[in-house]
Design a protein around this motif. Sequence first.
Motif, PDB file in Angstrom:
ATOM      1  N   VAL A  43       0.841  -1.202   0.000  1.00  0.00           N
ATOM      2  CA  VAL A  43       0.000   0.000   0.000  1.00  0.00           C
ATOM      3  C   VAL A  43       0.874   1.250   0.000  1.00  0.00           C
ATOM      4  CG1 VAL A  43      -1.718   1.322   1.307  1.00  0.00           C
ATOM      5  CG2 VAL A  43      -1.963  -1.154   1.050  1.00  0.00           C
ATOM      6  N   GLY A  44       1.973   1.226   0.733  1.00  0.00           N
ATOM      7  CA  GLY A  44       2.898   2.354   0.732  1.00  0.00           C
ATOM      8  C   GLY A  44       3.426   2.640  -0.658  1.00  0.00           C
ATOM      9  N   GLU A  45       3.725   1.586  -1.389  1.00  0.00           N
ATOM     10  CA  GLU A  45       4.224   1.754  -2.760  1.00  0.00           C
ATOM     11  C   GLU A  45       3.126   2.301  -3.679  1.00  0.00           C
ATOM     12  OE1 GLU A  45       7.434   1.706  -5.408  1.00  0.00           O
ATOM     13  OE2 GLU A  45       7.295   1.623  -3.238  1.00  0.00           O
ATOM     14  N   MET A  99       3.495   3.291   5.849  1.00  0.00           N
ATOM     15  CA  MET A  99       2.116   3.171   6.296  1.00  0.00           C
ATOM     16  C   MET A  99       2.077   2.687   7.742  1.00  0.00           C
ATOM     17  SD  MET A  99       0.469   3.996   3.565  1.00  0.00           S
ATOM     18  CE  MET A  99      -1.168   3.667   4.188  1.00  0.00           C
ATOM     19  N   THR A 100       1.054   3.125   8.487  1.00  0.00           N
ATOM     20  CA  THR A 100       0.822   2.561   9.810  1.00  0.00           C
ATOM     21  C   THR A 100       0.188   1.190   9.625  1.00  0.00           C
ATOM     22  OG1 THR A 100      -1.323   3.663   9.939  1.00  0.00           O
ATOM     23  CG2 THR A 100       0.567   4.799  10.941  1.00  0.00           C
ATOM     24  N   GLN A 101       0.175   0.393  10.693  1.00  0.00           N
ATOM     25  CA  GLN A 101      -0.348  -0.975  10.578  1.00  0.00           C
ATOM     26  C   GLN A 101      -1.804  -1.015  10.165  1.00  0.00           C
ATOM     27  OE1 GLN A 101       0.586  -2.935  14.290  1.00  0.00           O
ATOM     28  NE2 GLN A 101       2.459  -3.773  13.417  1.00  0.00           N
ATOM     29  N   ASP A 102      -2.596  -0.053  10.613  1.00  0.00           N
ATOM     30  CA  ASP A 102      -4.014  -0.041  10.243  1.00  0.00           C
ATOM     31  C   ASP A 102      -4.271   0.606   8.885  1.00  0.00           C
ATOM     32  OD1 ASP A 102      -3.566   2.611  10.835  1.00  0.00           O
ATOM     33  OD2 ASP A 102      -5.011   2.706  12.485  1.00  0.00           O
ATOM     34  N   ALA A 146      -9.364   5.838   2.448  1.00  0.00           N
ATOM     35  CA  ALA A 146      -8.138   6.484   1.977  1.00  0.00           C
ATOM     36  C   ALA A 146      -7.317   6.902   3.196  1.00  0.00           C
ATOM     37  CB  ALA A 146      -8.474   7.704   1.134  1.00  0.00           C
ATOM     38  N   PRO A 147      -6.026   6.642   3.181  1.00  0.00           N
ATOM     39  CA  PRO A 147      -5.206   7.030   4.333  1.00  0.00           C
ATOM     40  C   PRO A 147      -5.020   8.539   4.400  1.00  0.00           C
ATOM     41  CG  PRO A 147      -3.825   6.140   2.586  1.00  0.00           C
ATOM     42  CD  PRO A 147      -5.246   5.965   2.149  1.00  0.00           C
ATOM     43  N   ASP A 148      -4.878   9.032   5.623  1.00  0.00           N
ATOM     44  CA  ASP A 148      -4.528  10.439   5.814  1.00  0.00           C
ATOM     45  C   ASP A 148      -3.055  10.577   5.455  1.00  0.00           C
ATOM     46  OD1 ASP A 148      -4.982  13.065   6.457  1.00  0.00           O
ATOM     47  OD2 ASP A 148      -4.575  12.802   8.593  1.00  0.00           O
ATOM     48  N   LEU A 149      -2.688  11.718   4.913  1.00  0.00           N
ATOM     49  CA  LEU A 149      -1.316  11.921   4.444  1.00  0.00           C
ATOM     50  C   LEU A 149      -0.586  12.926   5.315  1.00  0.00           C
ATOM     51  CD1 LEU A 149      -2.148  12.260   0.663  1.00  0.00           C
ATOM     52  CD2 LEU A 149      -1.106  10.290   1.756  1.00  0.00           C
TER      53      LEU A 149
END
Length: 135
Positions: free
Chosen positions: A18-20, A52-55, A98-101
């Motif tokens: 996901v980070g990529e 990324m965080t684990q969640d 969507a992750p917070d940035l």
Amino acid sequence: MKRDTHKPTGPSQRMLRVGELVRHALSGVFARGEIEDPLLEGKVITVPEVRMTQDLKLANAYIMPLGGVGAEEIVAALNRHHRFIRGRVAPELDLKFAPDLRFFVDNTFDEFGKIDALLRSDRVQRDIAKDEDED
């Protein structure tokens, strides 16, 4: 039989994947110049890493402008526009949320430079030469 209770300390495969994905999506947003901010106009911004965080709810993006000039100001501008950037990145991720940035200056190149300078120092070279003479 004894169970292995060792927990992995590094990021999971999913966190890395996901980070990529986030890294590629951010690179696209920056390359297309979608963020309207005078400070960011004409700047080439690289994204060497996203952690990324684990969640998977928070993405820490490490960035570096070309040449490293004005990195702190660019990071501040990106953090001001993080909601807009999140909206541009979210459709490309195919995630439920969507992750917070959050944006940070990437200092790994500085660290590599310090290590390289240390390895090339006279003291280290002298120790290496001494070890080679003993063999």
